[in-house]
Structure formats: structure tokens, C-alpha cells
Motif scaffolding. Structure first.
Motif, PDB file in Angstrom:
ATOM      1  N   HIS A 138     -13.370 -12.420  -7.128  1.00 45.92           N
ATOM      2  CA  HIS A 138     -13.212 -10.983  -6.967  1.00 45.92           C
ATOM      3  C   HIS A 138     -13.685 -10.186  -8.176  1.00 45.92           C
ATOM      4  O   HIS A 138     -13.575  -8.978  -8.192  1.00 45.92           O
ATOM      5  N   LYS A 179      -7.635   6.013  -1.616  1.00 40.41           N
ATOM      6  CA  LYS A 179      -8.803   5.190  -1.296  1.00 40.41           C
ATOM      7  C   LYS A 179      -9.235   4.372  -2.505  1.00 40.41           C
ATOM      8  O   LYS A 179      -9.549   3.193  -2.393  1.00 40.41           O
ATOM      9  N   TYR A 180      -9.228   4.999  -3.673  1.00 39.00           N
ATOM     10  CA  TYR A 180      -9.602   4.302  -4.906  1.00 39.00           C
ATOM     11  C   TYR A 180      -8.580   3.208  -5.223  1.00 39.00           C
ATOM     12  O   TYR A 180      -8.937   2.066  -5.511  1.00 39.00           O
ATOM     13  N   GLN A 198       0.829  -1.208   0.000  1.00 42.15           N
ATOM     14  CA  GLN A 198       0.000   0.000   0.000  1.00 42.15           C
ATOM     15  C   GLN A 198       0.868   1.266   0.000  1.00 42.15           C
ATOM     16  O   GLN A 198       0.718   2.152   0.832  1.00 42.15           O
ATOM     17  N   TYR A 222      -6.200  -4.319  -4.345  1.00 39.43           N
ATOM     18  CA  TYR A 222      -6.064  -4.827  -2.979  1.00 39.43           C
ATOM     19  C   TYR A 222      -4.776  -5.622  -2.821  1.00 39.43           C
ATOM     20  O   TYR A 222      -4.132  -5.995  -3.807  1.00 39.43           O
ATOM     21  N   LYS A 256      -6.461   1.683  -3.217  1.00 34.38           N
ATOM     22  CA  LYS A 256      -6.483   0.634  -2.190  1.00 34.38           C
ATOM     23  C   LYS A 256      -7.647  -0.325  -2.407  1.00 34.38           C
ATOM     24  O   LYS A 256      -7.507  -1.533  -2.220  1.00 34.38           O
ATOM     25  N   GLN A 257      -8.788   0.203  -2.823  1.00 37.38           N
ATOM     26  CA  GLN A 257      -9.958  -0.643  -3.054  1.00 37.38           C
ATOM     27  C   GLN A 257      -9.811  -1.449  -4.348  1.00 37.38           C
ATOM     28  O   GLN A 257     -10.062  -2.647  -4.375  1.00 37.38           O
ATOM     29  N   LYS A 258      -9.409  -0.805  -5.428  1.00 36.70           N
ATOM     30  CA  LYS A 258      -9.315  -1.478  -6.721  1.00 36.70           C
ATOM     31  C   LYS A 258      -8.149  -2.459  -6.769  1.00 36.70           C
ATOM     32  O   LYS A 258      -8.266  -3.554  -7.307  1.00 36.70           O
ATOM     33  N   TYR A 264      -3.328  -8.446  -5.255  1.00 39.53           N
ATOM     34  CA  TYR A 264      -3.886  -8.207  -6.582  1.00 39.53           C
ATOM     35  C   TYR A 264      -2.860  -8.516  -7.668  1.00 39.53           C
ATOM     36  O   TYR A 264      -1.701  -8.154  -7.559  1.00 39.53           O
TER      37      TYR A 264
END
Length: 164
Positions: free
Chosen positions: A156, A107-108, A53, A114, A110-112, A117
Motif C-alpha cells: 500500500h 473523501k480525503y 469510517q 482506509y 477515507k482514501q488516505k 489502516y
């Protein structure tokens, strides 16, 4: 007097051309992609590294990560990721971002993208190990503690981009 003016003008032009040439040389050397960067991208400013991250600023050669609610720039990843293998981890190329704070979209991202990934990409610095086997070295577990990276997409919705 006329000769003095010509000599002065020639000297000024010489200094000016040397200064311009030095500026070009400096610009050419900035923004060199890291050896662990994915192959096929020559003009990238930032990477997002989902497993840790964090972002990587190519021009400044610095990692950018959250530490106690503050974004930190450092030449190294945080201590807890000291054994993370950048060659084997997935890197998201942020070729659509041109500012100085890629974390404004954290935020975008981190969500998309993960943790866990994607599949590792072939790195620019792809090399042989000490046994003569071609591949990237395998330090640590790519930051995926507790993840079973076997068994397909895991539902996912990212066919071809999920865990493998």
C-alpha cells in the motif's frame, strides 16, 4: 448613603468574581479525551476512525458518521459497529482541523486512512483483562471482516503504517 454604595459595589464584585470563577471551571472540564483515545495527545478536538469510517468529536463526546447520505451525531457508533473495540482500532488524530465539520474532508480521510489502516495505539485507558493479562480487551474483530492482518505492508506504499 456612602456606606450603602460601598456595600452594593462589594456585592456586585463578589457576584462577578463568582461568575468568572464558575466559567473557568466549566472550560477546564470540557474536551476530556476518551479512555480509548491514543496516549500522548492532550488537546485534540476530533479523531477519524478508519475501520468504521466515523469521526469522534471530543468536546461534544459524540461520534459523527454517515447514515443514508446524512451526517449523524450520536453518543454511540452505528448499530453494525456495536461490537467494535475502540481500544484496539486505529485512531487518526485530526490536530490540524479546527472547524465544526471534520467530515468536510471525508473523501480525503477515507482514501488516505482506509479500513484496516495502521496498528492499534496504546489507549489512555489501557487496562488488564479478567485474567490479569495487561492489554486492551478484544471485543469483536476491530471491524476488519475479511482482512488478514498478517504478512506485512501488502504493497500500500505506507511503510510502517500498512496492515501488519
Amino acid at each position: 448613603m456612602k456606606t450603602l454604595k460601598i456595600i452594593t459595589l462589594a456585592t456586585l464584585l463578589l457576584f462577578a468574581s463568582n461568575a468568572m470563577q464558575a466559567q473557568v471551571s466549566i472550560n477546564v472540564n470540557l474536551g476530556v479525551q476518551p479512555s480509548w483515545g491514543p496516549v500522548g495527545y492532550s488537546s485534540v478536538n476530533y479523531y477519524y476512525i478508519p475501520d468504521v469510517q466515523a469521526y469522534y468529536d471530543v468536546r461534544a463526546t459524540q461520534f459523527i458518521y454517515l447514515n443514508g447520505g446524512t451526517w449523524i451525531r450520536s453518543g454511540h457508533l452505528p448499530y453494525q459497529y456495536r461490537n467494535y473495540d475502540l481500544n484496539r482500532g486505529y485512531k487518526v488524530v485530526l490536530n490540524d482541523y479546527h472547524g465544526t465539520r471534520p467530515y468536510s474532508q471525508y473523501k480525503y480521510h477515507k482514501q488516505k486512512y482506509y479500513k484496516g489502516y495502521g496498528k492499534p495505539q496504546k489507549s489512555i485507558g489501557y487496562r488488564s483483562d479478567n485474567n490479569g493479562n495487561k492489554g486492551n480487551d478484544n471485543r469483536g474483530n476491530n471491524g476488519n471482516k475479511g482482512h488478514d492482518n498478517k504478512g506485512g505492508d501488502k504493497g500500500h506504499g505506507n511503510k510502517g503504517h500498512g496492515k501488519d
